[in-house]
Design an enzyme around this catalytic site. Structure first.
Site, PDB file in Angstrom:
ATOM      1  N   ASP A 110       0.791  -1.220   0.000  1.00  0.00           N
ATOM      2  CA  ASP A 110       0.000   0.000   0.000  1.00  0.00           C
ATOM      3  C   ASP A 110       0.828   1.277   0.000  1.00  0.00           C
ATOM      4  OD1 ASP A 110      -2.603  -1.075  -0.090  1.00  0.00           O
ATOM      5  OD2 ASP A 110      -2.496  -1.582   2.037  1.00  0.00           O
ATOM      6  N   ASP A 168      -6.280  -5.392  -5.706  1.00  0.00           N
ATOM      7  CA  ASP A 168      -5.967  -3.992  -5.420  1.00  0.00           C
ATOM      8  C   ASP A 168      -4.530  -3.641  -5.795  1.00  0.00           C
ATOM      9  OD1 ASP A 168      -7.679  -5.482  -3.651  1.00  0.00           O
ATOM     10  OD2 ASP A 168      -7.947  -3.728  -2.389  1.00  0.00           O
TER      11      ASP A 168
END
Length: 400
Positions: A110, A168
């Site tokens: 992330d 993602d």
């Protein structure tokens, strides 16, 4: 001749009036964006960024280690691009530099969301080299999570997974493409391409819907399990996951020109655009399959964040193919829906978030029917991309 000129003049005025009417929604949206972002920047403190709204009405704040923390600074940068308001640029700088410690994070993919959405936009817009050290450090840490034997970047370090990769993760490949070009080191781009190809092979079903998580054997690289951590079931089509895939492959094609990525993006777009459960306003429920098992509106809230990502991805895709108008038109429809009173906040309300009605993690009773910072971010990005294609003259609209 005079009659012809008169008809032409009247037609031109009619077209101008129609064009202005058609873009009023965009003008309204940018006014709301400017007001909400300025109020938010005054209300919140750098390093504690607004993420969502809790059920009790308080704001959930994101510290620098939170995966969403880069979205608010990125939204401020996009707001500055859309409006030209220099106050937003100053606010964007304050909130971006407050995330400097994120450059040392090594335990998640992330960092792409954290650093590229904030520092990446900051450097792209300003060219200021003070943003580069954090960007370079974060890119190195992201690359270090790539295993060439498996061909993918590890997403999480959760104990109960072996080598998890989530859809993602496709979004963070843009960070590696940037690093490859900026640092002139092909290893970054090669890792991004490899990850996209491995994901293409293992993450998608025959109908081009995507699994959320693929867990690999770290020793052999073989797939152990295909599952979900967000969707309704392991086999369902979690809406934001489909959006990540669409956006990711359109972006990968833009950076690599690998036709396989463009083909995949179009397949995913077809799955989304032609899905029988897509509502008329083109803002999906949090999972495309939720209607198959649950028949109440309370169990199937809309996810504006998924719609915003889909719109941004489709606009990128519309510039890559000959028949891109269908993608542009679909994205335009989404943006008009999101810019309506159903989803767009009124100035001063919604805790200064821009969009209403998103879903974070439904199965965990987390962030349900709430504003989300990444919904705002991708909505703003989609507005920016839309304007770059449609070339709307906002000054002219305001005058009229």
């Amino acid at each position: 001749m005079k009659k012809v000129l008169t008809i032409f003049f009247i037609s031109a005025l009619t077209f101008k009036s129609y064009a202005q009417q058609e873009t009023q929604w965009f003008s309204k949206a940018t006014r709301v964006v400017e007001l909400q972002l300025k109020k938010a920047a005054s209300a919140y403190s750098p390093g504690k960024n607004p993420r969502s709204v809790n059920p009790d009405g308080t704001v959930r704040l994101a510290p620098y280690k939170d995966w969403t923390t880069g979205f608010f600074p990125g939204s401020l940068w996009y707001g500055y691009e859309l409006t030209g308001d220099k106050t937003l640029a100053a606010d964007a700088k304050r909130f971006t530099l407050a995330l400097d410690s994120a450059r040392y994070i090594t335990n998640t993919h992330d960092v792409g969301f954290m650093l590229y959405c904030s520092y990446g936009n900051a450097y792209r817009i300003t060219g200021n080299k003070e943003y580069l050290p954090a960007l370079e450090d974060g890119a190195k840490h992201l690359l270090n999570r790539f295993d060439p034997k498996i061909g993918v970047i590890r997403s999480w370090d959760f104990a109960w997974w072996n080598y998890p990769v989530i859809i993602d993760n496709m979004m963070n490949l843009e960070y590696l493409y940037w690093a490859s070009n900026f640092l002139k080191q092909p290893s970054y781009g090669n890792a991004a391409n490899a990850h996209a190809l491995t994901t293409l092979k293992n993450h998608f079903r025959k109908d081009y819907s995507s699994y959320h998580v693929v867990d690999y054997d770290p020793k052999t690289g073989k797939v152990i399990r295909k599952a979900t951590h967000q969707g309704l079931t392991d086999e369902s089509a979690w809406a934001r996951g489909q959006a990540w895939g669409l956006y990711g492959y359109a972006m990968c094609y833009a950076n690599s020109k690998d036709e396989r990525f463009l083909e995949q993006a179009e397949h995913i777009a077809a799955f989304i655009m032609n899905h029988p459960k897509m509502p008329k306003d083109k803002v999906p429920a949090w999972d495309f399959d939720v209607h198959n098992a649950l028949d109440t509106a309370e169990r199937a809230p809309r996810d504006a964040s998924a719609a915003a990502v889909i719109a941004s991805g489709l606009l990128e895709l519309s510039t890559q193919v000959k028949d891109g108008k269908k993608y542009f038109t679909y994205a335009e429809d989404i943006l008009k829906s999101l810019s309506s009173d159903d989803y767009l906040a009124k100035p001063g309300e919604n805790k200064y978030f821009i969009l209403k009605h998103s879903v974070g993690a439904f199965l965990y009773n987390s962030e349900i029917d709430t504003p989300l910072d990444y919904a705002d971010y991708y909505y703003l990005e989609a507005l920016k991309r839309y304007n770059e294609i449609a070339k709307i003259d906002l000054k002219s609209i305001k005058k009229n």
